[in-house]
Design an enzyme around this catalytic site. Structure first.
Site, PDB file in Angstrom:
ATOM      1  N   ASN D  23      25.612  19.083  61.637  1.00 40.35           N
ATOM      2  CA  ASN D  23      25.193  20.213  60.817  1.00 40.35           C
ATOM      3  C   ASN D  23      26.428  20.855  60.212  1.00 40.35           C
ATOM      4  OD1 ASN D  23      24.663  23.149  60.267  1.00 40.35           O
ATOM      5  ND2 ASN D  23      22.581  22.541  60.800  1.00 40.35           N
ATOM      6  N   SER D  46      19.969  19.872  58.170  1.00 39.56           N
ATOM      7  CA  SER D  46      19.979  21.230  57.637  1.00 39.56           C
ATOM      8  C   SER D  46      18.910  21.997  58.389  1.00 39.56           C
ATOM      9  CB  SER D  46      19.684  21.206  56.138  1.00 39.56           C
ATOM     10  OG  SER D  46      19.969  22.471  55.590  1.00 39.56           O
ATOM     11  N   GLU D  47      19.270  23.188  58.869  1.00 43.15           N
ATOM     12  CA  GLU D  47      18.405  23.852  59.838  1.00 43.15           C
ATOM     13  C   GLU D  47      17.082  24.347  59.255  1.00 43.15           C
ATOM     14  OE1 GLU D  47      21.527  24.757  59.033  1.00 43.15           O
ATOM     15  OE2 GLU D  47      21.754  26.938  58.936  1.00 43.15           O
ATOM     16  N   ASN D  48      16.936  24.323  57.936  1.00 44.76           N
ATOM     17  CA  ASN D  48      15.641  24.705  57.369  1.00 44.76           C
ATOM     18  C   ASN D  48      14.617  23.565  57.410  1.00 44.76           C
ATOM     19  OD1 ASN D  48      17.426  23.552  55.410  1.00 44.76           O
ATOM     20  ND2 ASN D  48      16.044  24.159  53.773  1.00 44.76           N
ATOM     21  N   GLY D  49      14.947  22.496  58.164  1.00 46.47           N
ATOM     22  CA  GLY D  49      13.914  21.488  58.416  1.00 46.47           C
ATOM     23  C   GLY D  49      14.152  20.129  57.794  1.00 46.47           C
TER      24      GLY D  49
END
Lengths: 234, 211, 234, 211
Positions: D23, D46-49
Site C-alpha cells: 500500500n 488501495s484502501e478504498n477497496g
C-alpha cells in the site's frame, strides 16, 4: 510469484506440522476441500486442531482425518453426522470446542481481519458463555468471543486464477471466504483454473492476497447428505 | 383432537406478513413453507448463506452446491442471493430477519428455550440455533405439547441446557397456542386444538400462563 | 412488497426526522448517493448526525447538506476537501468525531451485524484512544470500538432489482455495503433498475434484506476530484 | 547532494520483493510505483477497496467509478479485484499487506509516527493512516530530513500527535536511510546521500541511532 501448484501434495509441502491448527471451508459436505483433505491425510500430520463448521461423515470430508486419528481437537458448531467422531469423543480421544455457527463464522472473519475479540449476544446465559467475559452495552449483556487465526487454511472454490483470486458457486461459498482469510497460509483447490483477467473484478469473492497456493481439484465428488426432491407435478 | 404437524405449520404460517424475511428451522418448521398464503410475499433465509430459498428440486435439477441449512438439496428463485456464512449470520445477529420458526425440547414460562443438548447423550452442537434466537426479531416455537413420557414441554423452568434466555415470543404445540405481546409479559393461551379444552391444557402444562 | 419508489422524495417519505443519524455510502465523491442527498436537502431535516467517510466538497456530496446547515455532527475519517466544513468546524457550529477509516468501516459493518463492540489495534496510543477502553490480547493492547447503527442509510449502487438486491461497480462500492447494512431503514438509489432474476445470485453485493426502498437515480454527475491521466506514449 | 523525490522513491522500491502486496501512501510514496523492478511482481492495494491498482488512465479511459485512495483516477489490471472498505481494511488490519510506504511529519527514535495533525491547524482527519501503521507488517517512511525551518524530523520524541506508536521500520529521507531489524532495536544509519557525510547527518538528526 507462482501460486499454481501441480498437485495437492506440492501445495501443502512444507506447510504442515504436528500440533498445527487448520481451518477448513465447507458446510456439511458442501464446498469442502476434498482434494486437500486427502493430501492432509497423506501428509500424516498429527495432533491437528481443526476449525470447521462440521466434522464430515465417517468416510468423507474431515471424517477422513478423524478416522486416521490425525485430529485431536475440533472447533465446530455441529458434528452430528459422524459416528467415528462420536466414538472418539465419548472415549475422550477427541476434544471438541462447540461454537455457535454464527459466532464461529465471525471468529474466523475476525481473525482474518485483525480483530482479536468482539461482543455478541449469541450464547448469553448458556453453557457457551461459561468462562467467557461479558460486557453490557445499552443495558444488554454480550459475550466476548475471540478471533481465530489458523496456521493453515484449506478452501474449495469453483474458479481461481493465477493470482489466487477465487469465485465460489452458490451455497458452496459458506465458510470458505472466512477460512481463506483466517489462515496464516492458505491453499485453495478449485474446480477450474482460469486465465488472468477472466474473473470479473467485481465478482471475485476472495481476493488473491488471501491465497498463497492454488491447485486444480482432482476430487470433486460433492457427496449429497440429504438428496431431497419434489415430483414434477408441482 | 391434537393438531397434526401440517396443521401446526399452517397455524405458524398465519403470522407471516408481506415482505417478511424468515428463517425456518429443521423439522416441522420446514413444513411452514408449504402454507405461506398466496397473497403474502415472504423471503426465506438459510443460514448457510442463501437469501431466497426455492422449493426442493426436480430430480434432474439436483445441485450439490445448493443445499439449505438442513443439508437438503434446494433450488434458487429470481430473488436469490448467496453470501458467506459470516455475512449470513450478520443478517441474523443484526436483527434483519423478521421471524424464525424453530423446534424445541423445552420452553420456560419466561421464554427460555432449550433445543440443543440432553446431558448424558451425545452432544451434536448448537449449530445456528443460538445465533437465531439471539438475533432474530421474533421467535416462534413449534413443538409437541408433552414429550413421549407425557411430561409437559412448556415448563416453569427448563431442565435442559439453554439455547437462549427469554427469547421465545410464541409457542404452537399440537394442543394449543401461547403468545405474549413482549418479552416482559407472561404467555397467554390464545387458541386450543379442536376437542381439547382450557382445563385439559392447564393440566398438561407446567408453565404459568394467562388465559 | 413494493420497494421501488417513483422519486427520491417518495423514497425518503416518513423516514426523516430532526436529530436523526444518517449513514451515507461513498468515498470522496465516488459512489455517493447524489440523488438522495438532494432529496435530504429538500426534506429540510435538521440536526443530522452524518456517518460518512468524507464530507463532500463545498457544493457537492454531503457538502450540500453542510451548506444548508442541516448537519450538526459528522462521524468521518477525513474531511479535507471542504472549505465550508472547515469554516463551520472552526466556528464550532459543527461537531466532528474522527474515526480512522478502517475503524469506521468496521464500526458500520459491526452495527449492521449486531456486534456492539470490537477490539482493534488501530489508534492505540493516539488521540483516537482517548476515553476508550483498552484490553490486552496476547500481550498486545487493543482499543474497544463500538458498532454504529443509523436511523437511515442512503446508498448508491450501479444496478438494483425489485427485491432490493444491489450490485456496485468498481471502487464505487467502498462504504456502500456497510452503510446499507447499518441502517435501521435503508434507501438505495441505482443507476439502473433491472428485472427480477437479472442479477446473478453469486454476484449480488448487497442482498435485498438490507434495502427497504429503491429509486432510480436521477443525478449521476459522478464528479471527479483528481482527474489524473497518463499520456498515450506509455 | 540530497536525493530527489524520485531518487527516494527509487530507493524505497528496492525493498519490494516478488509477490509483495503493498500500500502506497499519498504524495512521494505514490512515485514508488514508477520504480518497481521489472523482475519483481508486486500487487498494489488501495484502501478504498482495490487490490491490483493499475496506472493512471489515458484521457479516454477515465472512469469516475475507479479512483484510488488519493481520489485520483486510475485503471484496473488483469489481477484486479474490488472489495468493500470493510473487507479492504480487513486485509490491512489482518496483517495481509506486506509493506506500506507512507509520508511523515515526524518519526521518533522508537519508531513512533506523526503524520495526521498539527495542533492549531485545521484537522482533516486520520484517513486510513492509523489503520495502515497498526496493521501492515512493515512500514517505510519517506520524508524530508528537516522541515522548512531546518528542524530535524527524525526526533527523540514526536512533538505532534501520534498516528501510531513504535510502528516504523525504515526511514528514507532526502539525506539518509535508517533502518532497524525489529521493533525492539534502535535505528541504524544504512546509507547516506552523495556528498553528505555521517557527521553532517548526525548534526541534522535529533534521534539517537547507531552507525
Amino acid at each position: 510469484m507462482q501460486k499454481i501448484c501441480d498437485s495437492a501434495e506440492e501445495a501443502l509441502a512444507g506447510k504442515t506440522f504436528d500440533g498445527m491448527m487448520v481451518a477448513s471451508g465447507g458446510f456439511g459436505l458442501c464446498g469442502i476441500p476434498e482434494t486437500l483433505i486427502e493430501a492432509l491425510v497423506a501428509s500424516g500430520t498429527k495432533n491437528i486442531t481443526a476449525i470447521s463448521n462440521n466434522a464430515g461423515v465417517d468416510d468423507f470430508g474431515l471424517g477422513r482425518l478423524l478416522r486416521t486419528r490425525q485430529i485431536s481437537k475440533m472447533i465446530s458448531s455441529y458434528v452430528g453426522e459422524n459416528k467415528e467422531f462420536e466414538r472418539q469423543y465419548l472415549a475422550k480421544e477427541l476434544e471438541i470446542e462447540f461454537c455457535p455457527q454464527g459466532t464461529l463464522a465471525e471468529r474466523m472473519r475476525a481473525g482474518g481481519a485483525g480483530i482479536p475479540g468482539f461482543y455478541t449476544k449469541t450464547g448469553v446465559g448458556t453453557l457457551i458463555a461459561e468462562g467467557k467475559e461479558t460486557k453490557t452495552f445499552n443495558g444488554e449483556e454480550y459475550l466476548l468471543e475471540t478471533g481465530l487465526v489458523a496456521d493453515l487454511a484449506i478452501v474449495k472454490a469453483w474458479k481461481g486464477d493465477p493470482y489466487g483470486n477465487l469465485v465460489y458457486r452458490k451455497s458452496a461459498r459458506n465458510f470458505n471466504p472466512m477460512a481463506a482469510a483466517c489462515g496464516k497460509f492458505t491453499v485453495a483447490e478449485v474446480e477450474e483454473i482460469v486465465g488472468p483477467g477472466e474473473l470479473e473484478p467485481d465478482h471475485i469473492h476472495t481476493p488473491g492476497i488471501f491465497v498463497q497456493r492454488l491447485v486444480l481439484a482432482t476430487r470433486n465428488e460433492k457427496r449429497i447428505e440429504q438428496r431431497t426432491v419434489r415430483t414434477g407435478a408441482v | 383432537m391434537a393438531w397434526t404437524r401440517d396443521e401446526m405449520a399452517s397455524l405458524a404460517a398465519q403470522d407471516l406478513s408481506d415482505g417478511f424475511y424468515v428463517n425456518l428451522g429443521i423439522g416441522i418448521p420446514t413444513l411452514v413453507a408449504n402454507y405461506i398464503p398466496a397473497d403474502v410475499d415472504v423471503t426465506l433465509q438459510s443460514e448457510n448463506g442463501i437469501l431466497g430459498l426455492g422449493p426442493f428440486p426436480l430430480d434432474n435439477e439436483v445441485d450439490a452446491d445448493l443445499i439449505n441449512a438442513g443439508k437438503q438439496t434446494i433450488t434458487e428463485l429470481d430473488r436469490t442471493s448467496y453470501t458467506s456464512s459470516a455475512d449470513s449470520f450478520g443478517m441474523i445477529r443484526g436483527g434483519h430477519i423478521d421471524l424464525s420458526i424453530l423446534g424445541a425440547m423445552e420452553v420456560s414460562e419466561t421464554g427460555d428455550l432449550a433445543n440443543w443438548m440432553v446431558p448424558g447423550k451425545m452432544v451434536k452442537g448448537p449449530g445456528g440455533a443460538m445465533d437465531l434466537v439471539a438475533g432474530v426479531r421474533r421467535i416462534t416455537v413449534l413443538m409437541d405439547h408433552v414429550d413421549k413420557a407425557g411430561v409437559a414441554k412448556f415448563r416453569k423452568a427448563c431442565t435442559l441446557p439453554f439455547t437462549g434466555r427469554n427469547v421465545v415470543d410464541k409457542i404452537i404445540t399440537n394442543f394449543a397456542i401461547f403468545e405474549r405481546p413482549d418479552r416482559e409479559s407472561p404467555f397467554q393461551l390464545k387458541k386450543i386444538a379442536p376437542g381439547m379444552d382450557a382445563e385439559g391444557i392447564r393440566k398438561m402444562t407446567e408453565a404459568h400462563y394467562t388465559e
